[in-house]
Each structure stands twice: as C-alpha cells, then as structure tokens.
Design a protein around this motif. Structure first.
Motif, mmCIF file in Angstrom:
data_model
loop_
_atom_site.group_PDB
_atom_site.id
_atom_site.type_symbol
_atom_site.label_atom_id
_atom_site.label_comp_id
_atom_site.label_asym_id
_atom_site.label_seq_id
_atom_site.Cartn_x
_atom_site.Cartn_y
_atom_site.Cartn_z
ATOM 1 N N TYR A 3 7.705 -7.230 1.930
ATOM 2 C CA TYR A 3 7.054 -5.971 2.250
ATOM 3 C C TYR A 3 7.290 -5.723 3.728
ATOM 4 O O TYR A 3 6.912 -6.823 4.748
ATOM 5 C CB TYR A 3 5.767 -6.010 1.955
ATOM 6 N N PRO A 4 7.525 -4.590 4.324
ATOM 7 C CA PRO A 4 7.712 -4.417 5.741
ATOM 8 C C PRO A 4 6.112 -4.161 6.043
ATOM 9 O O PRO A 4 5.294 -3.881 5.678
ATOM 10 C CB PRO A 4 8.390 -3.198 5.762
ATOM 11 N N PRO A 5 6.325 -4.535 7.656
ATOM 12 C CA PRO A 5 4.860 -4.104 8.452
ATOM 13 C C PRO A 5 4.474 -2.764 8.051
ATOM 14 O O PRO A 5 5.573 -1.767 7.867
ATOM 15 C CB PRO A 5 5.063 -4.749 9.696
ATOM 16 N N SER A 6 3.214 -2.536 8.149
ATOM 17 C CA SER A 6 2.744 -1.068 8.152
ATOM 18 C C SER A 6 3.305 -0.164 9.111
ATOM 19 O O SER A 6 3.445 1.069 8.794
ATOM 20 C CB SER A 6 1.383 -1.070 8.081
ATOM 21 N N SER A 7 3.885 -0.436 10.228
ATOM 22 C CA SER A 7 4.277 0.271 11.212
ATOM 23 C C SER A 7 5.876 0.792 10.857
ATOM 24 O O SER A 7 6.174 1.852 11.470
ATOM 25 C CB SER A 7 4.581 -0.547 12.603
ATOM 26 N N SER A 11 6.751 7.049 4.881
ATOM 27 C CA SER A 11 6.034 8.233 4.431
ATOM 28 C C SER A 11 4.877 7.575 3.452
ATOM 29 O O SER A 11 5.043 6.406 2.953
ATOM 30 C CB SER A 11 6.907 8.980 3.645
ATOM 31 N N PRO A 12 4.003 8.526 3.112
ATOM 32 C CA PRO A 12 3.151 8.106 2.146
ATOM 33 C C PRO A 12 3.565 8.009 0.719
ATOM 34 O O PRO A 12 2.976 7.055 0.082
ATOM 35 C CB PRO A 12 2.159 9.276 1.905
ATOM 36 N N SER A 13 4.865 8.443 0.436
ATOM 37 C CA SER A 13 5.289 8.186 -1.059
ATOM 38 C C SER A 13 5.905 6.918 -0.804
ATOM 39 O O SER A 13 5.851 5.914 -2.007
ATOM 40 C CB SER A 13 6.468 9.204 -1.177
ATOM 41 N N GLU A 14 6.501 6.297 0.173
ATOM 42 C CA GLU A 14 6.895 5.039 0.284
ATOM 43 C C GLU A 14 5.781 3.990 0.385
ATOM 44 O O GLU A 14 5.924 2.898 -0.492
ATOM 45 C CB GLU A 14 7.780 4.975 1.604
ATOM 46 N N LEU A 15 4.797 4.430 0.969
ATOM 47 C CA LEU A 15 3.567 3.465 0.838
ATOM 48 C C LEU A 15 3.034 3.293 -0.536
ATOM 49 O O LEU A 15 2.573 2.256 -0.661
ATOM 50 C CB LEU A 15 2.496 4.189 1.694
ATOM 51 N N LYS A 16 3.065 4.343 -1.273
ATOM 52 C CA LYS A 16 2.447 4.536 -2.771
ATOM 53 C C LYS A 16 3.266 3.541 -3.644
ATOM 54 O O LYS A 16 3.048 2.619 -4.232
ATOM 55 C CB LYS A 16 2.371 5.726 -3.091
ATOM 56 N N GLU A 17 4.728 3.877 -3.355
ATOM 57 C CA GLU A 17 5.874 2.734 -4.077
ATOM 58 C C GLU A 17 5.711 1.557 -3.800
ATOM 59 O O GLU A 17 5.642 0.475 -4.657
ATOM 60 C CB GLU A 17 7.094 3.271 -3.585
ATOM 61 N N LEU A 18 5.622 0.905 -2.455
ATOM 62 C CA LEU A 18 5.246 -0.196 -2.027
ATOM 63 C C LEU A 18 3.968 -0.930 -2.738
ATOM 64 O O LEU A 18 3.945 -2.030 -3.255
ATOM 65 C CB LEU A 18 5.444 -0.422 -0.482
ATOM 66 N N TYR A 19 2.750 -0.290 -2.831
ATOM 67 C CA TYR A 19 1.691 -0.382 -3.414
ATOM 68 C C TYR A 19 1.844 -0.734 -4.676
ATOM 69 O O TYR A 19 1.404 -1.848 -5.095
ATOM 70 C CB TYR A 19 0.543 0.530 -2.787
ATOM 71 N N GLU A 20 2.286 0.113 -5.552
ATOM 72 C CA GLU A 20 2.711 -0.145 -6.992
ATOM 73 C C GLU A 20 3.295 -1.435 -7.116
ATOM 74 O O GLU A 20 3.199 -2.181 -8.175
ATOM 75 C CB GLU A 20 3.182 1.244 -7.503
ATOM 76 N N LYS A 21 4.699 -1.654 -6.509
ATOM 77 C CA LYS A 21 5.316 -2.932 -6.598
ATOM 78 C C LYS A 21 4.408 -3.993 -6.316
ATOM 79 O O LYS A 21 4.572 -4.862 -7.042
ATOM 80 C CB LYS A 21 6.487 -2.747 -5.816
ATOM 81 N N ALA A 22 3.574 -4.161 -5.113
ATOM 82 C CA ALA A 22 2.857 -5.151 -4.916
ATOM 83 C C ALA A 22 1.707 -5.309 -6.164
ATOM 84 O O ALA A 22 1.561 -6.445 -6.527
ATOM 85 C CB ALA A 22 2.074 -4.779 -3.668
#
Length: 137
Positions: A3-7, A11-22
């Motif tokens: 997972y990439p660092p938060s910086s 976008s929020p959609s990418e954040l949501k996608e990474l969150y679901e994958k996690a």
C-alpha cells in the motif's frame, strides 16, 4: 499487497478502493490464521495422544519386564530347589547303602519326612548362597 503512503493517495475513491482491498486482505489473513490454529490444535492433540500412548506402552513394558524378571527368578529358585532335592535324595540313597550317621539306631530319625524337608531347605539355601556369591550380589 503493498500500500502506498497516505501522501501518495490521489483521491477519496482511490483511498476507498485501497481500504476495501486492505479489509479483504485482513479478512483472508484472519481466515488463514483460524485454519492454521485449527490444524495446530489438531496436531497438538495428536502429539498429546501420542505421548499418552507412549507412556502407557512404557508402563506395560516395565510391567512385562518385572513379570519376566519375577518368572526368571522363580525359575531359578525352582532349579536350586530341585537341585537341592536331588542332592539330598542321592545323599539319602548313599546313606542307605553305607549306613546312616549314628548307625542303624538313628535310621528312623534320619528317614522322617520333617527332617528330610528341613535338610532339603537348608541345602537349597546353601546352593542359593553359593549362586549369589558367584553373581556378586
């Protein structure tokens, strides 16, 4: 997954996608961990059962060894007792031919069953003592 660092999240959609994958990955890892724990528990139960079985078999082996030792000792005792009885019987037959100690007047005393048994017992003890001395016991 890396997972990439938060910086670096754009976008929020990418954040949501990474969150679901996690979350999915964490769920899969938890399932895998439960499966491994169940396998380890079963393996541990098998190990404990195997140890119990080994202990039981060792006890049985020790019991059998003790029984075998007792049987051997009883057999040896029978040999010494039999040897002593044969020796005393041969001694008595010799005395019948050459005469009993003390002469004919003592013959009935020497032939009494109680005295014969006592002489057999004493002879057995003497034979057994010689055996123990020869074995270093």
């Amino acid at each position: 997954m890396n997972y990439p660092p938060s910086s670096r999240i754009r976008s929020p959609s990418e954040l949501k996608e990474l969150y679901e994958k996690a979350r999915t990955e964490i769920g899969d890892l938890k399932k895998q961990m439960r499966t491994e724990r169940a396998a380890l528990k079963q393996s541990g139960d098998e190990v404990r059962e195997s140890r119990r079985e080994t202990k039981r078999l060792n006890r049985n082996l020790l019991t059998m060894s003790r029984k075998q030792k007792a049987a051997e000792e009883a057999s040896k005792c029978g040999y010494w007792s039999g040897g002593a009885t044969v020796f005393v019987t041969m001694l008595y037959e010799t005395w019948r031919i050459v005469g009993f100690p003390g002469g004919a007047a003592w013959a009935s005393w020497w032939e009494h069953q109680a005295l014969y048994g006592a002489i057999c017992w004493i002879t057995t003890m003497v034979f057994a003592s010689f055996y123990r001395a020869s074995q270093g016991k």
